[in-house]
Design a protein around this motif. Structure first.
Motif, PDB file in Angstrom:
ATOM      1  N   ALA A 433     -48.557   7.366 -44.570  1.00 31.29           N
ATOM      2  CA  ALA A 433     -47.822   7.905 -45.759  1.00 31.29           C
ATOM      3  C   ALA A 433     -48.400   7.286 -46.954  1.00 31.29           C
ATOM      4  N   ARG A 434     -49.051   7.834 -48.012  1.00 28.59           N
ATOM      5  CA  ARG A 434     -49.368   7.199 -49.306  1.00 28.59           C
ATOM      6  C   ARG A 434     -48.191   7.084 -50.037  1.00 28.59           C
ATOM      7  N   LYS A 435     -48.126   6.198 -51.288  1.00 27.90           N
ATOM      8  CA  LYS A 435     -46.925   5.894 -52.074  1.00 27.90           C
ATOM      9  C   LYS A 435     -46.496   7.254 -52.612  1.00 27.90           C
ATOM     10  N   ASP A 436     -47.346   8.215 -52.789  1.00 23.31           N
ATOM     11  CA  ASP A 436     -46.743   9.349 -53.467  1.00 23.31           C
ATOM     12  C   ASP A 436     -45.946  10.394 -52.201  1.00 23.31           C
ATOM     13  N   GLU A 437     -45.882   9.733 -51.057  1.00 23.39           N
ATOM     14  CA  GLU A 437     -45.348  10.646 -49.876  1.00 23.39           C
ATOM     15  C   GLU A 437     -44.180   9.650 -49.294  1.00 23.39           C
ATOM     16  N   PRO A 438     -43.271   9.011 -50.341  1.00 23.44           N
ATOM     17  CA  PRO A 438     -42.285   8.094 -49.758  1.00 23.44           C
ATOM     18  C   PRO A 438     -41.418   8.730 -48.594  1.00 23.44           C
ATOM     19  N   ASP A 439     -41.308   9.951 -48.414  1.00 21.42           N
ATOM     20  CA  ASP A 439     -40.235  10.682 -47.755  1.00 21.42           C
ATOM     21  C   ASP A 439     -41.044  11.224 -46.287  1.00 21.42           C
ATOM     22  N   ALA A 440     -42.241  10.947 -46.284  1.00 21.77           N
ATOM     23  CA  ALA A 440     -43.175  11.502 -45.136  1.00 21.77           C
ATOM     24  C   ALA A 440     -42.511  11.295 -43.701  1.00 21.77           C
ATOM     25  N   PHE A 441     -42.132  10.028 -43.506  1.00 23.14           N
ATOM     26  CA  PHE A 441     -41.241   9.598 -42.312  1.00 23.14           C
ATOM     27  C   PHE A 441     -39.669   9.250 -42.239  1.00 23.14           C
ATOM     28  N   LYS A 442     -39.160   9.771 -43.530  1.00 27.60           N
ATOM     29  CA  LYS A 442     -37.791   9.452 -43.466  1.00 27.60           C
ATOM     30  C   LYS A 442     -36.942   9.644 -42.554  1.00 27.60           C
ATOM     31  N   GLU A 443     -37.180  11.037 -42.031  1.00 30.87           N
ATOM     32  CA  GLU A 443     -36.248  11.369 -40.735  1.00 30.87           C
ATOM     33  C   GLU A 443     -36.256  10.387 -39.672  1.00 30.87           C
ATOM     34  N   LEU A 444     -37.559  10.069 -39.387  1.00 34.67           N
ATOM     35  CA  LEU A 444     -37.696   9.166 -38.266  1.00 34.67           C
ATOM     36  C   LEU A 444     -37.083   7.726 -38.358  1.00 34.67           C
ATOM     37  N   GLY A 445     -36.939   7.465 -39.486  1.00 37.08           N
ATOM     38  CA  GLY A 445     -36.362   6.077 -39.832  1.00 37.08           C
ATOM     39  C   GLY A 445     -36.705   4.758 -39.277  1.00 37.08           C
ATOM     40  N   THR A 446     -38.453   4.953 -38.964  1.00 35.33           N
ATOM     41  CA  THR A 446     -39.002   3.945 -38.507  1.00 35.33           C
ATOM     42  C   THR A 446     -40.008   3.237 -39.110  1.00 35.33           C
ATOM     43  N   GLY A 447     -40.119   3.605 -40.647  1.00 36.29           N
ATOM     44  CA  GLY A 447     -41.013   3.064 -41.525  1.00 36.29           C
ATOM     45  C   GLY A 447     -42.504   4.097 -41.129  1.00 36.29           C
ATOM     46  N   ASN A 448     -43.508   3.206 -41.965  1.00 37.19           N
ATOM     47  CA  ASN A 448     -44.635   4.207 -41.895  1.00 37.19           C
ATOM     48  C   ASN A 448     -45.680   3.791 -40.701  1.00 37.19           C
ATOM     49  N   ARG A 449     -46.502   4.547 -40.507  1.00 40.03           N
ATOM     50  CA  ARG A 449     -47.433   4.364 -39.165  1.00 40.03           C
ATOM     51  C   ARG A 449     -48.401   3.360 -39.409  1.00 40.03           C
ATOM     52  N   ILE A 450     -48.071   2.058 -38.737  1.00 35.30           N
ATOM     53  CA  ILE A 450     -48.587   0.766 -38.700  1.00 35.30           C
ATOM     54  C   ILE A 450     -50.077   1.032 -38.171  1.00 35.30           C
ATOM     55  N   ALA A 451     -50.350   1.676 -36.844  1.00 30.39           N
ATOM     56  CA  ALA A 451     -51.488   1.802 -36.312  1.00 30.39           C
ATOM     57  C   ALA A 451     -51.715   3.273 -35.737  1.00 30.39           C
ATOM     58  N   THR A 452     -52.797   3.436 -35.091  1.00 29.65           N
ATOM     59  CA  THR A 452     -53.305   4.636 -34.356  1.00 29.65           C
ATOM     60  C   THR A 452     -53.888   4.104 -32.986  1.00 29.65           C
ATOM     61  N   TRP A 453     -53.325   4.500 -31.998  1.00 31.14           N
ATOM     62  CA  TRP A 453     -54.163   4.576 -30.693  1.00 31.14           C
ATOM     63  C   TRP A 453     -54.696   5.976 -30.177  1.00 31.14           C
ATOM     64  N   LEU A 454     -56.008   5.973 -30.003  1.00 29.77           N
ATOM     65  CA  LEU A 454     -56.662   7.450 -29.642  1.00 29.77           C
ATOM     66  C   LEU A 454     -57.229   7.456 -28.280  1.00 29.77           C
ATOM     67  N   PHE A 455     -56.654   8.101 -27.549  1.00 29.77           N
ATOM     68  CA  PHE A 455     -57.529   8.241 -26.070  1.00 29.77           C
ATOM     69  C   PHE A 455     -58.394   9.278 -26.063  1.00 29.77           C
ATOM     70  N   TYR A 456     -59.597   9.202 -25.569  1.00 31.66           N
ATOM     71  CA  TYR A 456     -60.466  10.462 -25.403  1.00 31.66           C
ATOM     72  C   TYR A 456     -60.468  10.744 -24.100  1.00 31.66           C
ATOM     73  N   MET A 457     -59.917  12.174 -23.777  1.00 27.89           N
ATOM     74  CA  MET A 457     -59.852  12.570 -22.412  1.00 27.89           C
ATOM     75  C   MET A 457     -60.788  13.536 -21.797  1.00 27.89           C
ATOM     76  N   SER A 458     -61.811  13.438 -22.555  1.00 32.62           N
ATOM     77  CA  SER A 458     -62.940  14.431 -22.160  1.00 32.62           C
ATOM     78  C   SER A 458     -64.395  13.943 -22.917  1.00 32.62           C
ATOM     79  N   ASP A 459     -65.544  14.052 -22.190  1.00 39.37           N
ATOM     80  CA  ASP A 459     -66.544  14.060 -22.836  1.00 39.37           C
ATOM     81  C   ASP A 459     -67.120  14.972 -23.488  1.00 39.37           C
ATOM     82  N   VAL A 460     -67.789  15.232 -24.676  1.00 36.81           N
ATOM     83  CA  VAL A 460     -68.318  16.268 -25.650  1.00 36.81           C
ATOM     84  C   VAL A 460     -69.616  16.439 -25.428  1.00 36.81           C
ATOM     85  N   SER A 461     -70.084  17.554 -25.103  1.00 36.04           N
ATOM     86  CA  SER A 461     -71.607  17.839 -24.905  1.00 36.04           C
ATOM     87  C   SER A 461     -72.256  17.310 -26.461  1.00 36.04           C
ATOM     88  N   ALA A 462     -71.516  17.864 -27.592  1.00 34.90           N
ATOM     89  CA  ALA A 462     -72.311  17.959 -29.070  1.00 34.90           C
ATOM     90  C   ALA A 462     -71.077  17.813 -30.006  1.00 34.90           C
TER      91      ALA A 462
END
Length: 534
Positions: A433-462
């Motif tokens: 969340a950017r500074k102009d979105e201060p309430d983006a994760f307010k309901e979660l109460g866990t702060g901003n998204r510090i990191a992303t982990w992304l699994f690839y679960m398939s190969d893609v032909s193109a």
């Protein structure tokens, strides 16, 4: 047989509860089985009709032979009491039975099955969505209409062709969206295939009607006039074309008069055709984004490449990875993007997909102004959320992320599983969340998204790469791997170089799952620094 098919008709579509088939290739596979069922039901109907006609044919042959004999000597024939009785019986009873047989509707089973299945069919939104996906793929991957029409796409297993009707439909979809650039391309393709002799229910007059107007809307008056005259050669009484012809000639006459009164250096100026206009959904980084999707991105200098390594990672002496360390590969340096190889097994992937499939729903984004979740044209996929307590495999995957990143997953969001649709994509965006979105994760109460982990679960032909337009990085899907990056600097400030996108899937089926880790709980795992940009 028909009863069996009806049961399938009732049972099969339970997994098709969510609309928007075009947004998930995984759920579109269910439609293949549905269509196969309908074909089986249709063949049963055809067999029943053939059996019925065979019975009628036998009746006709028998009675033809009988009446031929009887008409040679009518009095002698009915003079036989048995023939007289049988004649009365045939005309009174048997012809009524034949009438009932002829009137018998053999289509009931098929129509019932079709009616049941139809409520789970794709709708107009799906058809238009799939058409727009082809137009998007055409632009992103610089494909010409002939290449798409002939099905000459990289990595295809089952080649398919577009008919004149298909090309005409794509042109109409573009026309409805006031996208006259694509209207022209696809109407010209339809016209070209008609000129090559393809048999079609669409005639040249219909194609030229759309084409001439699309060309006019793009400012090429000379070409529009030429196409209109060509249309009138085929149909001199075409009302709209006759009206357009007069209008185009009037406009050209006005332009000619205006040119005469202009200066000498402008007197020979012609109407310049407009190029492809700026789309309503134009992105500033569109060109760079699409180049990265095509694999034409910025090449890292040799000096920077030398700083990228492959290594074995034990998760900071984590007991689980000391004897079997994870394979790490540096994909990019700034922002640092790391790929983990062989980090999720095929068996785990199948379990995650099986858990997610019944729950897949059209992916949404959070409106930065209202905070409401809404579907958008630039995110074409379906997603589902899986909790660790639901299945030991999900729990094990969550702990694996924690062990390898050193970050606490107890404050992370649930595992999100996504399956991309026809031309599935997610245009450039930030995970944090950017500074102009201060309430983006307010309901979660866990702060901003510090990191992303992304699994690839398939190969893609193109297609289907994950790209970072700000820095020129492209990460290509590889089944069983995962990529990880920090969205925030250690100071808590957002790293704007992590703006990324999921490129449209050109050919294949893309499955991913991701874990968004939040700030809370990381205070001692990733301490902040004195600099905002570190």
């Amino acid at each position: 047989m028909i009863w069996c098919i009806l049961v399938v008709g009732f049972l099969l579509p339970q997994s098709l509860a969510d609309p928007g088939f075009f947004t998930s290739i995984g759920q579109m596979t269910d439609l293949i089985r549905t269509e196969k069922d309908l074909v089986t039901s249709l063949k049963d109907y055809i067999k029943a009709e053939e059996d019925k006609l065979e019975q009628i044919k036998k009746w006709a042959e028998k009675l033809d032979q009988l009446t031929s004999t009887a008409t040679k000597d009518p009095e002698g024939f009915v003079g036989h009491p048995v023939n007289a009785f049988k004649l009365m019986k045939r005309l009174n009873t048997e012809w009524s039975e034949l009438e009932n047989l002829v009137l018998k509707d053999m289509s009931d089973g098929f129509i019932s099955n079709l009616t049941i299945q139809r409520q789970y069919f794709p709708n107009d939104e799906d058809q238009v969505g799939a058409a727009k996906a082809l137009l998007r793929l055409q632009d992103t991957y610089n494909l010409d209409t002939d290449t798409i029409s002939k099905g000459d796409l990289p990595g295809v297993k089952h080649k398919s062709f577009l008919t004149v009707e298909d090309c005409f439909e794509l042109g109409k979809v573009a026309y409805t969206e006031a996208d006259y650039y694509h209207t022209e391309l696809w109407m010209e393709q339809a016209l070209r295939q008609l000129d090559e002799g393809e048999v079609s229910t669409i005639d040249k007059v219909s194609v030229l009607d759309y084409l001439s107007y699309a060309v006019y809307q793009q400012g090429d008056l000379d070409k529009a006039l030429l196409l209109t005259k060509k249309l009138l050669e085929l149909d001199p009484e075409h009302q709209r074309a006759n009206g357009n012809l007069k209008y185009f000639e009037y406009i050209m006459a006005k332009e000619k008069d205006a040119n005469k009164s202009a200066s000498d250096d402008q007197s020979d100026q012609k109407t310049t055709p407009k190029k492809k206009g700026v789309a309503a959904d134009y992105l500033p980084e569109r060109q760079k984004y699409e180049m990265l999707c095509r694999g034409e991105g910025i090449k890292m200098t040799p000096r920077r490449q030398k700083k990228l390594f492959c290594r074995y990672h034990d998760g900071n002496r984590n007991p689980k990875f000391i004897l079997a360390p994870a394979k790490q590969e540096d994909e990019w340096d700034k922002p640092r993007i790391i790929r983990f190889h062989d980090i999720i097994s095929d068996a785990e992937i199948e379990i995650v997909k099986d858990l997610a499939k019944p729950r897949l729903r059209r992916a949404t984004i959070s409106n930065p102004i209202t905070g409401d979740l809404e579907t958008v044209h630039y995110r074409i996929s379906k997603s589902a959320w899986l909790s660790g307590y639901e299945n030991p495999v999900v729990s094990r995957i969550n702990m694996r992320i924690q062990d390898l990143t050193g970050l606490d997953v107890s404050t992370a969001e649930e595992l999100q599983v996504a399956n991309y649709g026809v031309g599935g994509q997610y245009e450039p965006h930030f995970d944090f969340a950017r500074k102009d979105e201060p309430d983006a994760f307010k309901e979660l109460g866990t702060g901003n998204r510090i990191a992303t982990w992304l699994f690839y679960m398939s190969d893609v032909s193109a297609g289907g790469a994950t790209v970072f337009p700000e820095v020129g990085a492209s990460v290509w899907p590889k089944k069983g791997t995962a990529v990880f990056w920090y969205n925030l600097f250690a100071s808590g400030e957002g790293d704007y170089s992590t703006r990324h996108a999921a490129c449209p899937v050109l050919v294949g089926n893309k499955w991913v799952s991701n874990k968004w880790l939040h700030e809370r709980g990381q205070e001692f795992r990733r301490p902040c620094t004195l600099s905002e940009l570190e």
